[in-house]
Write an enzyme that holds these catalytic residues in place. Structure first.
Site, mmCIF file in Angstrom:
data_model
loop_
_atom_site.group_PDB
_atom_site.id
_atom_site.type_symbol
_atom_site.label_atom_id
_atom_site.label_comp_id
_atom_site.label_asym_id
_atom_site.label_seq_id
_atom_site.Cartn_x
_atom_site.Cartn_y
_atom_site.Cartn_z
ATOM 1 N N LEU A 100 -3.693 1.424 2.645
ATOM 2 C CA LEU A 100 -3.838 0.596 1.615
ATOM 3 C C LEU A 100 -3.578 -0.781 1.495
ATOM 4 C CD1 LEU A 100 -1.710 1.639 -1.978
ATOM 5 C CD2 LEU A 100 -0.913 -0.424 -0.541
ATOM 6 N N ASN A 101 -4.111 -1.734 0.856
ATOM 7 C CA ASN A 101 -3.744 -2.783 0.772
ATOM 8 C C ASN A 101 -3.638 -3.549 -0.799
ATOM 9 O OD1 ASN A 101 -6.561 -3.019 1.649
ATOM 10 N ND2 ASN A 101 -6.474 -5.256 1.546
ATOM 11 N N ASP A 102 -4.465 -4.486 -1.217
ATOM 12 C CA ASP A 102 -4.024 -5.089 -2.249
ATOM 13 C C ASP A 102 -3.947 -4.200 -3.614
ATOM 14 O OD1 ASP A 102 -4.494 -7.072 -0.510
ATOM 15 O OD2 ASP A 102 -6.421 -7.882 -1.698
HETATM 16 C C1 FRU Z 1 -6.139 -9.809 0.763
HETATM 17 C C2 FRU Z 1 -7.507 -9.659 0.792
HETATM 18 C C3 FRU Z 1 -8.393 -9.964 -0.101
HETATM 19 C C4 FRU Z 1 -9.435 -9.106 0.200
HETATM 20 C C5 FRU Z 1 -9.074 -7.778 0.597
HETATM 21 C C6 FRU Z 1 -9.822 -7.083 1.379
HETATM 22 O O1 FRU Z 1 -5.189 -8.943 1.352
HETATM 23 O O2 FRU Z 1 -7.802 -10.045 2.171
HETATM 24 O O3 FRU Z 1 -8.634 -11.263 -0.076
HETATM 25 O O4 FRU Z 1 -10.280 -9.132 -1.091
HETATM 26 O O5 FRU Z 1 -7.827 -8.147 0.997
HETATM 27 O O6 FRU Z 1 -9.207 -5.737 1.367
#
Ligand code: FRU
Length: 546
Positions: free
Chosen positions: A106-108
């Protein structure tokens, strides 16, 4: 030649994993090269970075709608395959009340918004490994901002304009509909040339999303393909789209577009000269008012620190910003939103009752190996925090709804002998004198220190003595006070969020110690602390299993 012809050569739709449309051509990637039929001369077959691709010239008879139809079929397959990655793995590091992925990375946070009576929150997800690859959007909803319920895999990287990732963006609730604005990320050819387009999708009643396609297909002059993460807001009688940008001389900037109808956009300008140089790329812009003052939040990359312990250049910032009568933005003062280890790409939204609430990614872009990877998942969101502008500073506090998680409240007498809390998910409120150090999440071998170092005038968050595999281990925050310091600590299995002096500062960090490391001790002082174990609410954030 029709697209159908290429699909048949590729062994049928089920054998196609990707579609691409570089200038004048159409390309499909296949899952199994053995199923590809013999190809005529005008079809090129080749391995591109380990993926078998077939490509041919794009003739006029292949319309965008043909590509979209294939995209919908690929999306169906991607969702069916991802179904196998929805069962949450057992893991002692899994949070009990923070949002984490069942498997994968998971990220953003994305599309965080109140719409039609419900809070919506999406996350960036790569289902198949703890790696940053082609991202999906997962949708959770909540009535109360505490209990989040799994809804759907809303968007997948199925189309020619987002084949290598449905990247981050925000949502707009407009005339009863929820529009999802995101960046389509594609990688073309052997050199993985990045192509970036800003796209829109509409959320359907069944929580699937219908892609409406790219709305900004080309870049303005002077920027690289690092141009992403749309935030939409209405100001001065028009819609604004904010994008994180990198200039061709490798400086981070804010890009702004305008629109009257959310679908047709014209470039306004790049902003940020007034604070330049400030990093090589700005990601994930957000903008909102607090008490009538305008603020800009973003993730500047390439920010060096004077402190040798602080080596991570991916940061978080909030700046005071003004918009003049001509619509131009001017930067004012800026601050760090979170001085801990793991805080990036936050998004905010306005609650039904007018509060500004923020959620961040508790993780950082380059760190993909932590102990939870052994159990197939990595990263989580932060607690939801309310932001206020108070006494000339940004103040953050856990949203008041989180109090619902408190199971039992007791007063603990903390000293060097220590107490076994029998849990790693709790809230602790304590006021500490300079010279004392709180040891948390500890056993004989491991532990985290929160130390008020009187000589240096810093609060030191030290996770040296943990199972961490990547990332800095010491964070120091200068505190401009000689008075005792109040800490509100939110702990959850493998994380600590420390709200300092009632939210004047926050330090967030993932902390990996064994499940049995549930001790707490206070060195150098004795103090009473208010303690509450926090209950688990996380089960509903995962897909119900059939
Ligand atoms: C930030 C980022 C965003 C991009 C996304 C891709 O963490 O690099 O700029 O849209 O993650 O997962």
């Amino acid at each position: 030649m029709s697209l159908q012809f290429l699909i048949e050569l590729a062994g049928g739709v089920d054998n196609i994993s990707r579609i691409l449309a570089p200038e004048g051509r159409v390309v499909v990637a296949v899952r199994d090269a053995k199923q590809v039929l013999p190809t005529p001369d005008f079809v090129v077959e080749e391995s591109v970075l380990g993926e078998w691709q077939l490509s041919m010239p794009r003739c006029n008879s292949i319309s965008d709608e043909d590509l979209a139809t294939l995209g919908r079929l690929i999306a169906k397959q991607q969702k069916a395959i991802a179904q196998n990655y929805l069962k949450p793995t057992d893991c002692p590091y899994r949070p009990q009340w923070h949002i984490s992925p069942p498997q994968g990375l998971l990220n953003d946070p994305n599309g965080f918004i109140f719409h039609n009576g419900e809070y919506h929150l999406f996350y960036q997800w790569y289902p198949y490994a703890c790696e940053h690859k082609d991202k999906y959007w997962v949708l959770l909803k909540s009535q109360d901002l505490v209990n989040w319920n799994w809804q759907s895999i809303a968007l997948t990287p199925s189309d020619w304009f987002d084949s290598h990732g449905v990247f981050s963006g925000h949502a707009v609730s407009h005339e009863g509909e929820l529009l999802l604005f995101y960046t389509g990320n594609t990688r073309l050819g052997h050199d993985r040339k990045r192509q970036t387009m800003q796209c829109v999708a509409r959320l359907n009643a069944d929580n699937s999303a219908e892609k409406l396609g790219p709305i900004i297909r080309s870049l303005p002059e002077g920027v690289t393909e690092h141009f992403r993460d749309p935030k939409i807001l209405f100001r001065q009688d028009k819609w604004h789209m904010l994008l994180g940008a990198q200039t061709t001389d490798l400086q981070g900037r804010l890009a702004v577009y305008h629109s009257n109808d959310l679908m047709h956009w014209s470039f306004d300008s790049l902003y940020g000269d007034d604070i330049a140089p400030f990093g090589y790329m700005w990601e994930c812009p957000d903008m909102f008012e607090l008490n009538g003052k305008l603020f800009f939040v973003f993730g500047p990359q390439g920010i060096k620190s004077q402190n040798p312990n602080h080596t991570i250049e991916h940061q978080n910032r909030i700046f005071n910003i003004e918009q003049d009568n001509q619509g131009r933005f001017h930067f004012g003062d800026g601050w760090q939103l979170d001085a801990g280890f793991d805080f990036y790409a936050p998004q905010t939204m306005e609650t039904e009752d007018g509060r500004r609430v923020m959620v961040g990614w508790m993780g950082l872009p380059d760190e993909v190996d932590q102990p939870s990877c052994d159990n197939g998942w990595i990263h989580q969101f932060t607690a939801l925090r309310e932001l206020k502008w108070y006494g000339g500073r940004i103040v953050q506090s856990p949203i008041r709804e989180l109090a619902e998680l408190r199971e039992s409240q007791t007063i603990l007498s903390l000293d060097e002998h220590g107490i076994d809390l029998a849990t790693k998910s709790y809230e602790l409120n304590v006021t500490l004198p300079w010279g004392s150090a709180l040891k948390l999440m500890s056993d004989e071998k491991f532990g985290v220190l929160l130390e008020l170092d009187k000589a240096q005038g810093v609060l030191r968050f030290d996770r040296t003595n943990t199972e961490i595999r990547q990332g800095d281990v010491v964070r120091e925050l200068s505190l401009d006070t000689e008075k005792d310091v109040h800490l509100q600590i939110l702990a959850d299995s493998s994380s600590l969020e420390v709200f300092i002096n009632h939210g004047e500062h926050v330090m967030t960090g993932r902390v990996f110690t064994p499940a049995s490391a549930t001790h707490i001790a206070l060195n150098g002082a004795c103090a009473n602390a208010e303690f509450a174990a926090l209950k688990s609410v996380v089960a509903s954030t995962f897909a119900p299993m059939q």
